[in-house]
Scaffold this motif. Structure first.
Motif, short mmCIF file in Angstrom:
data_model
loop_
_atom_site.label_atom_id
_atom_site.label_comp_id
_atom_site.label_asym_id
_atom_site.label_seq_id
_atom_site.Cartn_x
_atom_site.Cartn_y
_atom_site.Cartn_z
N ALA A 157 15.00 45.26 -37.07
CA ALA A 157 16.11 44.67 -36.33
C ALA A 157 16.72 43.52 -37.10
CB ALA A 157 15.64 44.18 -34.96
N SER A 158 17.97 43.21 -36.73
CA SER A 158 18.67 42.04 -37.26
C SER A 158 19.68 41.60 -36.22
CB SER A 158 19.38 42.38 -38.57
OG SER A 158 20.16 41.28 -39.02
N GLY A 159 19.60 40.35 -35.80
CA GLY A 159 20.53 39.82 -34.81
C GLY A 159 20.30 40.32 -33.40
N ASP A 418 20.07 56.00 -35.36
CA ASP A 418 20.28 54.68 -35.97
C ASP A 418 20.28 53.57 -34.93
OD1 ASP A 418 20.22 55.31 -38.64
OD2 ASP A 418 22.37 55.66 -38.81
N GLY A 419 19.88 53.89 -33.70
CA GLY A 419 19.64 52.89 -32.68
C GLY A 419 20.87 52.14 -32.21
N LEU A 420 20.66 50.88 -31.85
CA LEU A 420 21.74 50.02 -31.38
C LEU A 420 22.47 49.40 -32.55
CD1 LEU A 420 23.19 48.48 -29.03
CD2 LEU A 420 21.42 46.72 -29.29
N SER A 430 38.92 45.60 -40.10
CA SER A 430 37.72 45.39 -40.91
C SER A 430 36.50 45.15 -40.02
CB SER A 430 37.92 44.21 -41.86
OG SER A 430 36.79 44.01 -42.68
N PRO A 431 36.02 46.18 -39.31
CA PRO A 431 34.84 46.02 -38.45
C PRO A 431 33.63 45.58 -39.27
CG PRO A 431 35.93 48.13 -38.06
CD PRO A 431 36.52 47.56 -39.31
N GLN A 432 32.88 44.60 -38.76
CA GLN A 432 31.72 44.08 -39.47
C GLN A 432 30.48 44.15 -38.59
OE1 GLN A 432 31.84 43.00 -42.73
NE2 GLN A 432 33.97 43.70 -42.69
N GLN A 433 29.43 44.80 -39.09
CA GLN A 433 28.19 44.87 -38.33
C GLN A 433 27.57 43.48 -38.24
OE1 GLN A 433 25.23 48.25 -38.47
NE2 GLN A 433 24.05 46.75 -39.62
N VAL A 434 27.20 43.07 -37.01
CA VAL A 434 26.61 41.75 -36.81
C VAL A 434 25.22 41.83 -36.20
CG1 VAL A 434 28.83 40.55 -36.65
CG2 VAL A 434 27.81 41.53 -34.58
N GLY A 435 24.78 43.03 -35.87
CA GLY A 435 23.44 43.17 -35.32
C GLY A 435 23.04 44.63 -35.21
N TYR A 436 21.73 44.88 -35.24
CA TYR A 436 21.24 46.25 -35.05
C TYR A 436 19.79 46.20 -34.60
CZ TYR A 436 18.92 45.83 -39.66
OH TYR A 436 18.13 45.42 -40.71
N TYR A 437 19.36 47.31 -34.00
CA TYR A 437 17.95 47.50 -33.68
C TYR A 437 17.62 48.97 -33.90
CZ TYR A 437 13.39 46.47 -31.70
OH TYR A 437 12.04 46.27 -31.54
N ASN A 438 16.72 49.24 -34.82
CA ASN A 438 16.31 50.62 -35.11
C ASN A 438 15.28 51.07 -34.08
OD1 ASN A 438 17.67 51.65 -37.56
ND2 ASN A 438 16.81 49.81 -38.52
N THR A 439 15.70 51.89 -33.15
CA THR A 439 14.83 52.33 -32.06
C THR A 439 14.11 53.64 -32.36
OG1 THR A 439 16.69 53.48 -31.01
CG2 THR A 439 16.28 51.21 -30.32
N TRP A 440 14.65 54.47 -33.25
CA TRP A 440 14.12 55.82 -33.47
C TRP A 440 12.86 55.79 -34.31
CZ3 TRP A 440 13.08 59.47 -37.26
CH2 TRP A 440 13.00 60.80 -36.82
N ARG A 441 11.85 56.55 -33.86
CA ARG A 441 10.61 56.68 -34.60
C ARG A 441 10.24 58.16 -34.66
NH1 ARG A 441 7.99 52.02 -30.85
NH2 ARG A 441 8.12 53.79 -29.41
N GLU A 442 9.87 58.62 -35.85
CA GLU A 442 9.60 60.04 -36.05
C GLU A 442 8.48 60.54 -35.16
OE1 GLU A 442 9.68 62.12 -40.14
OE2 GLU A 442 7.55 61.76 -39.78
#
Length: 483
Positions: A157-159, A418-420, A430-442
């Motif tokens: 995650a970031s942000g 690719d989660g949130l 110019s959309p800029q990613q400011v946060g994410y959370y990787n929710t998917w797990r194999e």
């Protein structure tokens, strides 16, 4: 136009089992019948023979679809192709073959088959695709397959931080609406589940409304009324005067109708109904618990037989925005709700979800498809007759956006595997990613069945939290952080 193979295979999974009868004719869908003489078979030695893969299938008639295969993972030892248990697999340093079968109507045995042809690395493979009916190929083409995993260079995650997670018991969370300190989670065939959010870090289930023969897909709150979209009974109307105890009052219309999406603009409720008639229902909800039908709206120019059906609706300021799959995103004038009129559309790939809002003094739509290569398009809709794309955002072609929400100057996306993803669109070009959370797990249960898995819906009610549903993990509650 994309042929919906993925939907066909999902239906097969729900109605049939894999067929391992050795007497079933395989003919053109057996590995020996597939010409691989021009392939670079030695390159297949680099392929990882495990994991969950997404497939992009391109048929010879220029149609196709996105699908999935599971070689391992998903909380199961069952290998799968196109949503069906695999019945045959061959994997050596210079070969790869996977097939699955199901019994169709009129005792026709349908067989899907993929044969590897080349690879450029451990997590990539391309090759030949076929579908056969009683041994005769009725679909031929090629495929590209990518093994799913976290994007290179990203942390968990970031942000964004995960506040809480509630896995549903024997149910799939399909959407969530939040109001009056409660979360109303639509749970597919398991109905509606209500959670007390007094402590968001520990949501407490307080109620479940069970279903007998339906499937809930969307939810929207209007005061003390909750509207729930369903596959068989249109819109179910609930009284939530007591927020912990939703009471079903009625459903509209009073017929077997599928509704995928709901939108509210003032006292007007819109419902996207892809089946049986491919239309948008328009209701007066001045009295929220008693919707009055104003119109059954058929988007001008859309051809349902070609798959151009309404999948999602959004509304703002007397404009109705409809995601019509391959027909694109349309804008209609609904200043007189009983008489909608098409003003314009944006058609560049598929449209499955759209959010709308104001950035400065201009209206924008944030449109996303559900397909291989689909991504977010930032659309200036201030002049609907000439919708203009001003910006784009994408992660990678093998993962698709499931839903989009606009709040403030940010777009929140449920981006499947690719989660949130949170993107700042204060500069629309110019959309800029400011946060994410990787929710998917194999390893999570149920993965590897269909292309559209992982984070499915997102809801931002303005209480400081981001609510989402995930096909495996259930209800997730996030909070944005400052890093």
């Amino acid at each position: 136009m994309k042929r919906l193979l993925a939907l066909t295979s999902t239906l097969a999974l729900a109605t049939a089992c894999g067929n391992d009868n050795p007497s079933v004719p395989k003919a053109e869908c057996q590995v020996e019948a597939i010409d691989l003489s021009a392939c670079q078979l030695s390159s297949l030695s680099a392929v990882q023979p495990e994991g969950i893969w997404n497939l992009n299938i391109n048929l010879n008639d220029r149609s196709g679809a996105a699908a999935a295969m599971r070689l391992s993972g998903g909380g199961s030892n069952t290998q799968m192709l196109m949503g069906l248990a695999a019945t045959e697999r061959q994997s050596t340093p210079e070969s790869f073959f996977l097939a699955s079968e199901f019994q169709g109507s009129n005792n026709v045995t349908m067989r899907f088959a993929v044969a590897g042809c080349s690879s450029s690395g451990p997590g990539q493979m391309s090759g030949i695709f076929r579908r056969c009916a009683n041994g005769t190929a009725d679909m031929k083409g090629t495929f590209e397959a990518i093994r799913l995993g976290r994007r290179a260079g990203e942390a968990e995650a970031s942000g964004v931080e995960l506040v809480s997670e509630v896995k549903l018991t024997e149910a799939t969370a399909t959407n969530v609406a939040v109001a009056h300190g409660h979360a109303y989670v639509t749970a597919g065939a398991k109905g509606l589940i209500t959670f007390d959010l007094s402590d968001p870090s520990q949501p407490r289930q307080v109620r479940q409304y069970e279903l007998s023969n339906d499937y809930y897909t969307d939810a929207l709150v209007n005061g003390n009324t909750l509207y729930v979209a369903s596959r068989r009974s249109g819109i179910a109307v609930f009284d939530i005067t007591n927020p912990a105890v939703p009471v079903r009052l009625r459903s509209v219309p009073e017929s077997v109708v599928e509704v995928n999406s709901l939108a509210l603009d003032g006292n007007v409720l819109y419902a996207a109904s892809p089946a049986p008639n491919a239309e948008v229902y328009v209701y007066d909800v001045a009295t929220p618990a008693e919707p009055k039908q104003l119109r059954r709206y058929f988007v001008e120019g859309a051809e349902p037989v070609a798959g151009e059906v309404p999948l999602h609706v959004a509304a703002m300021g007397g404009r109705l925005y409809v995601s019509n799959w391959s027909f694109g995103m349309t804008v209609s004038d609904v200043t007189t709700p009983a008489s909608p009129k098409l003003l314009g559309r944006f058609a560049n790939g598929t449209s499955a979800a759209t959010a709308v809002g104001m950035v400065g003094d201009r209206a924008y739509a944030f449109d996303a498809g559900e397909d291989w290569g689909a991504h977010l398009s930032v659309l200036d809709v201030s002049a609907p007759a000439t919708v203009a794309r001003t910006g784009e955002f994408r992660t990678r072609p093998e993962v698709s956006i499931r839903s989009v929400v606009f709040s403030g100057t940010k777009v929140y996306m449920a981006y499947g595997q690719d989660g949130l993803r949170i993107v700042d669109v204060s500069v629309p070009g110019s959309p800029q990613q400011v946060g994410y959370y990787n929710t998917w797990r194999e390893t999570d249960a149920g993965h590897g069945v269909v292309f559209l898995e992982g984070l499915s819906k997102v809801h931002v009610p303005g209480d400081g939290f981001v609510y989402a549903t995930d096909s495996s993990r259930g209800l997730l509650i996030f909070r944005e952080t400052t890093e």
